[in-house]
Design a protein around this motif. Structure first.
Motif, short mmCIF file in Angstrom:
data_model
loop_
_atom_site.label_atom_id
_atom_site.label_comp_id
_atom_site.label_asym_id
_atom_site.label_seq_id
_atom_site.Cartn_x
_atom_site.Cartn_y
_atom_site.Cartn_z
N TRP A 67 -49.92 98.56 83.57
CA TRP A 67 -50.92 97.97 84.69
C TRP A 67 -51.13 99.44 85.51
O TRP A 67 -50.23 100.34 85.50
N CYS A 68 -52.19 99.34 86.24
CA CYS A 68 -52.57 100.40 87.15
C CYS A 68 -53.42 100.15 88.27
O CYS A 68 -54.26 99.37 88.09
N LEU A 69 -53.00 100.29 89.72
CA LEU A 69 -53.44 100.08 90.55
C LEU A 69 -54.19 101.07 91.50
O LEU A 69 -53.35 102.12 91.62
N GLU A 70 -55.58 101.14 91.42
CA GLU A 70 -56.11 102.51 92.09
C GLU A 70 -56.85 101.98 93.58
O GLU A 70 -57.48 101.08 93.36
N LEU A 71 -56.87 102.79 94.51
CA LEU A 71 -57.63 102.52 95.49
C LEU A 71 -58.99 103.40 95.55
O LEU A 71 -59.04 104.42 95.21
N LEU A 72 -60.11 102.56 95.58
CA LEU A 72 -61.37 103.44 95.42
C LEU A 72 -62.09 103.27 96.84
O LEU A 72 -62.03 102.23 97.72
N ASP A 73 -63.03 104.20 97.06
CA ASP A 73 -63.77 104.08 98.46
C ASP A 73 -64.94 103.25 98.25
O ASP A 73 -65.26 102.99 97.09
N ARG A 84 -54.99 114.30 95.19
CA ARG A 84 -54.55 113.59 93.91
C ARG A 84 -55.07 111.89 94.10
O ARG A 84 -54.77 111.74 95.35
N PRO A 85 -55.26 111.19 93.27
CA PRO A 85 -55.72 109.85 93.52
C PRO A 85 -54.65 109.01 93.85
O PRO A 85 -53.55 109.30 93.19
N LEU A 86 -54.91 108.13 94.86
CA LEU A 86 -53.84 106.95 95.11
C LEU A 86 -53.90 106.14 94.01
O LEU A 86 -54.67 105.18 93.95
N VAL A 87 -52.91 106.16 93.03
CA VAL A 87 -52.63 105.22 91.92
C VAL A 87 -51.38 104.93 91.94
O VAL A 87 -50.31 105.69 92.03
N VAL A 88 -50.98 103.63 91.61
CA VAL A 88 -49.42 103.05 91.43
C VAL A 88 -49.62 102.37 90.03
O VAL A 88 -50.47 101.82 89.65
N HIS A 89 -48.58 102.62 89.21
CA HIS A 89 -48.73 101.98 87.69
C HIS A 89 -47.32 101.78 87.41
O HIS A 89 -46.48 102.10 88.00
N GLY A 90 -47.35 100.98 86.35
CA GLY A 90 -45.86 100.21 85.72
C GLY A 90 -46.09 99.54 84.67
O GLY A 90 -47.17 99.76 83.96
N ARG A 91 -45.19 98.89 84.22
CA ARG A 91 -45.04 98.15 82.98
C ARG A 91 -44.58 96.71 83.07
O ARG A 91 -43.75 96.51 84.03
N PHE A 92 -45.26 95.77 82.44
CA PHE A 92 -44.71 94.40 82.45
C PHE A 92 -44.72 93.66 81.19
O PHE A 92 -45.42 94.05 80.47
N GLU A 93 -43.74 92.72 80.92
CA GLU A 93 -43.55 92.06 79.88
C GLU A 93 -43.02 90.72 80.37
O GLU A 93 -42.03 90.40 80.91
N ILE A 131 -55.43 96.67 83.23
CA ILE A 131 -54.16 96.13 82.41
C ILE A 131 -54.55 96.74 81.19
O ILE A 131 -55.54 96.38 80.54
N ASP A 132 -53.60 97.51 80.62
CA ASP A 132 -53.91 98.05 79.17
C ASP A 132 -55.25 98.97 79.16
O ASP A 132 -55.95 98.63 78.39
N GLU A 133 -55.63 99.43 80.33
CA GLU A 133 -56.79 100.19 80.58
C GLU A 133 -58.08 99.65 80.55
O GLU A 133 -58.97 99.86 80.22
#
Length: 159
Positions: A67-73, A84-93, A131-133
């Motif tokens: 998963w990837c969470l991005e802040l957009l204007d 650098r873009p404000l992006v947080v990402h991770g993995r889940f199962e 999620i998964d791009e």
């Protein structure tokens, strides 16, 4: 393609619920939200949490996802911090808990918190989850940052 033959069923999709909140955290596989449902923040810097619940279909249990969470204007461009873009990402199962009936969806809670955000009063922003791009229109949460109230005029000098 034969119109009498049904099209192959597409795999069940992930469903997402997102909330902007004063605070969010995950404990014991539960999502705790304080001051949830914000659509307007500021104008002063403040802590902010993004609460996310991902519903995973039963047949997609034990499958890893990114998963990837991005802040957009407001123009859809990434918000930058130090270039650098404000992006947080991770993995889940999502695993199947013991005793859950076949077919029940699985819940994956996520909570991302920020002490402040690099946002400007008078502008709007959107958190976009992928999620998964892949993403969907309802995997976003928009908010506006209030303008600072106008200062009252200075009193006239004494005569």
């Amino acid at each position: 393609m034969d119109p009498n033959v049904p099209a192959p069923a597409s795999p069940p999709t992930l469903r997402v619920t997102m909330l902007l909140a004063d605070s969010a955290q995950v404990a014991d596989r539960k999502l705790y939200v304080l001051g949830g449902g914000l659509s307007v923040i500021g104008p002063r810097p403040q802590p902010v949490g993004v609460a996310i619940r991902i519903e995973v279909p039963w047949d997609r249990a034990n499958v890893g996802h990114q998963w990837c969470l991005e802040l957009l204007d407001e123009d859809g461009h990434p918000v930058l911090i130090n270039g650098r873009p404000l992006v947080v990402h991770g993995r889940f199962e999502a695993g199947r808990p013991a005793g859950l009936k076949v077919g029940n969806p699985l819940s994956v809670p996520l909570a991302i918190t920020f002490p402040t955000l690099p946002v400007q009063p008078g502008h709007s922003y959107t958190w976009q989850l992928s999620i998964d791009e892949a993403t969907q229109l309802d995997w976003r949460q928009s908010f506006h940052v209030r303008e600072a109230p106008p200062r009252p005029p200075a009193p006239p000098p004494p005569a």
